[in-house]
Scaffold this active site. Structure first.
Site, PDB file in Angstrom:
ATOM      1  N   CYS A  12     -39.563   7.552  25.707  1.00  0.00           N
ATOM      2  CA  CYS A  12     -38.351   7.941  26.393  1.00  0.00           C
ATOM      3  C   CYS A  12     -36.890   7.398  25.895  1.00  0.00           C
ATOM      4  O   CYS A  12     -36.767   6.184  25.619  1.00  0.00           O
ATOM      5  CB  CYS A  12     -38.421   7.492  27.831  1.00  0.00           C
ATOM      6  SG  CYS A  12     -37.124   7.820  29.091  1.00  0.00           S
ATOM      7  N   LYS A  39     -49.402   7.638  36.565  1.00  0.00           N
ATOM      8  CA  LYS A  39     -48.341   6.478  36.870  1.00  0.00           C
ATOM      9  C   LYS A  39     -48.932   5.472  37.876  1.00  0.00           C
ATOM     10  O   LYS A  39     -49.430   6.049  38.661  1.00  0.00           O
ATOM     11  CB  LYS A  39     -46.921   7.091  37.530  1.00  0.00           C
ATOM     12  CG  LYS A  39     -46.209   7.958  36.625  1.00  0.00           C
ATOM     13  CD  LYS A  39     -45.245   8.741  37.341  1.00  0.00           C
ATOM     14  CE  LYS A  39     -44.532   9.934  36.577  1.00  0.00           C
ATOM     15  NZ  LYS A  39     -43.556  10.344  37.398  1.00  0.00           N
ATOM     16  N   VAL A  52     -38.707   6.376  34.351  1.00  0.00           N
ATOM     17  CA  VAL A  52     -38.268   5.233  33.634  1.00  0.00           C
ATOM     18  C   VAL A  52     -37.041   5.647  33.128  1.00  0.00           C
ATOM     19  O   VAL A  52     -36.678   6.794  32.883  1.00  0.00           O
ATOM     20  CB  VAL A  52     -39.322   4.762  32.468  1.00  0.00           C
ATOM     21  CG1 VAL A  52     -40.507   4.361  33.184  1.00  0.00           C
ATOM     22  CG2 VAL A  52     -39.755   6.022  31.676  1.00  0.00           C
ATOM     23  N   GLU A  69     -32.300   4.455  36.721  1.00  0.00           N
ATOM     24  CA  GLU A  69     -31.207   5.329  36.139  1.00  0.00           C
ATOM     25  C   GLU A  69     -30.699   4.441  34.755  1.00  0.00           C
ATOM     26  O   GLU A  69     -30.082   3.286  35.057  1.00  0.00           O
ATOM     27  CB  GLU A  69     -29.973   5.983  37.124  1.00  0.00           C
ATOM     28  CG  GLU A  69     -30.584   7.093  38.020  1.00  0.00           C
ATOM     29  CD  GLU A  69     -31.149   8.244  37.070  1.00  0.00           C
ATOM     30  OE1 GLU A  69     -30.274   8.728  36.320  1.00  0.00           O
ATOM     31  OE2 GLU A  69     -32.254   8.900  37.245  1.00  0.00           O
ATOM     32  N   SER A  70     -30.770   5.166  33.862  1.00  0.00           N
ATOM     33  CA  SER A  70     -30.202   4.423  32.446  1.00  0.00           C
ATOM     34  C   SER A  70     -28.768   4.058  32.548  1.00  0.00           C
ATOM     35  O   SER A  70     -28.507   2.950  32.092  1.00  0.00           O
ATOM     36  CB  SER A  70     -30.638   5.048  31.309  1.00  0.00           C
ATOM     37  OG  SER A  70     -29.890   6.280  31.087  1.00  0.00           O
TER      38      SER A  70
END
Length: 227
Positions: A12, A39, A52, A69-70
């Site tokens: 990711c 998952k 993720v 949320e990155s």
């Protein structure tokens, strides 16, 4: 100091952003990789979007929180953790950086279509979209080595995982996506040499990405095999 755990996936690019930020800050953290195709229940319980990265935060008093949320995770790390600043001090410049971080997410959207394209027409459409996006970035880059010059920022953390894909893609056939984009090419090279960028993925990343392409019947693989 809080105990930080990054819930992750091997491939990711959004996870990589958070990992790079943590590594640049020099903050100790644990990393847990999960299988997004299967998952675990504990993950679904704490992930509102089922995606993720997640950042689990355990405070010294035993209280716990989860961020998702990155971009949110990166902003939290910038605001709370010691170490080098990853955002500019000036409010206007900082806002511009946030805009280019979102632009990086739009590049990833086109990149997804590029790597999962099953026919030549889809591949070419996404190739042209990527060329257009990187040509736009070329216009705003300075002489580098990073997005804003000498200082590594969260914009760099966003684009480093984007460029990493092409290390493998170019072994399958050069799509000329960076042709004539000299500043982008220098930026890509500088990011690839950054310690935090290298450490954001495992040594088996290329193999896992190849398996991903095979799973999605990517025309990138089929064209390489036919060449």
């Amino acid at each position: 100091m809080s105990k930080l755990t990054l819930v992750s996936h091997h491939l990711c690019p959004y996870v990589q952003r958070a990992a790079i930020a943590l590594l640049e800050k020099g903050v100790p953290f644990e990393r847990i990789n999960i299988d997004l195709a299967d998952k675990p229940d504990w993950f679904l319980t704490i992930s509102p979007l089922g995606k993720v990265p997640l950042l689990q935060i355990e405070e010294e008093d035993g209280s716990q929180a989860v961020l998702f949320e990155s971009s949110v995770i990166c902003e939290y790390l910038e605001e709370t953790q010691p170490g080098v600043a990853l955002h500019p001090k000036d409010a206007l410049t900082r806002a511009r950086h946030r805009g280019w971080m979102e632009f990086g997410s739009s590049v990833l959207s086109d990149l997804w279509g590029y790597e999962t394209a099953e026919d030549a027409a889809q591949l070419e459409a996404k190739r042209m979209a990527l060329i257009s996006k990187f040509a736009t970035v070329e216009k705003v880059l300075t002489d580098g080595p990073y997005f804003a010059g000498n200082d590594f920022s969260l914009v760099d953390a966003v684009f480093a995982p984007v460029f990493r894909y092409f290390d493998l893609f170019e072994t399958l056939g050069d799509g000329d996506i960076f042709e004539g984009l000299e500043r982008v090419k220098r930026w890509r090279k500088a990011l690839s040499e950054r310690a935090s960028v290298k450490a954001a993925v495992g040594e088996d990343y290329p193999q896992r990405l190849m398996e991903f392409l095979e799973k999605h019947n990517s025309i990138l693989l089929r064209q390489a095999a036919a060449a």
